[in-house]
Design a protein around this motif. Structure first.
Motif, PDB file in Angstrom:
ATOM      1  N   ILE A   7       0.835  -1.123   0.048  1.00 48.13           N
ATOM      2  CA  ILE A   7       0.064  -0.059  -0.186  1.00 48.13           C
ATOM      3  C   ILE A   7       0.773   1.269  -0.045  1.00 48.13           C
ATOM      4  O   ILE A   7       1.921   1.311   0.771  1.00 48.13           O
ATOM      5  CB  ILE A   7      -0.885   0.037   1.479  1.00 48.13           C
ATOM      6  N   LEU A   8       0.460   2.222  -0.897  1.00 46.86           N
ATOM      7  CA  LEU A   8       1.219   3.392  -0.799  1.00 46.86           C
ATOM      8  C   LEU A   8       0.574   4.586   0.088  1.00 46.86           C
ATOM      9  O   LEU A   8      -0.687   4.741  -0.166  1.00 46.86           O
ATOM     10  CB  LEU A   8       1.437   3.811  -2.224  1.00 46.86           C
ATOM     11  N   ALA A   9       1.228   5.447   0.704  1.00 45.48           N
ATOM     12  CA  ALA A   9       0.702   6.253   1.371  1.00 45.48           C
ATOM     13  C   ALA A   9       0.346   7.548   0.550  1.00 45.48           C
ATOM     14  O   ALA A   9       0.902   7.663  -0.791  1.00 45.48           O
ATOM     15  CB  ALA A   9       1.629   6.909   2.484  1.00 45.48           C
ATOM     16  N   ASP A  10      -0.448   8.531   1.046  1.00 45.90           N
ATOM     17  CA  ASP A  10      -0.932   9.507   0.143  1.00 45.90           C
ATOM     18  C   ASP A  10       0.266  10.381  -0.516  1.00 45.90           C
ATOM     19  O   ASP A  10      -0.056  10.844  -1.498  1.00 45.90           O
ATOM     20  CB  ASP A  10      -2.042  10.355   0.789  1.00 45.90           C
ATOM     21  N   GLY A  11       1.226  10.565   0.366  1.00 47.96           N
ATOM     22  CA  GLY A  11       2.464  11.106  -0.153  1.00 47.96           C
ATOM     23  C   GLY A  11       3.069  10.732  -1.067  1.00 47.96           C
ATOM     24  O   GLY A  11       3.614  11.330  -1.812  1.00 47.96           O
TER      25      GLY A  11
END
Length: 51
Positions: A7-11
């Protein structure tokens, strides 16, 4: 170590757009990028998918 899954963080999602790795025909709305998700918008044409 560089991860290729997960999962990628919003940043990280914003950085991919800023770096040109992800592209969109229209500019992203401020509320489209959420923590660990990207809300997609329908275009001017949509197709029915039977499931």
């Amino acid at each position: 170590m560089i991860r290729t899954t997960g999962i990628l963080a919003d940043g990280a999602i914003r950085a991919l757009f800023a770096g040109g790795k992800l592209k969109s025909e229209a500019d992203l709305d401020a509320d489209q990028v959420q923590p660990a998700s990207l809300d997609l918008r329908l275009g001017s044409k949509a197709y029915r998918v039977r499931a």
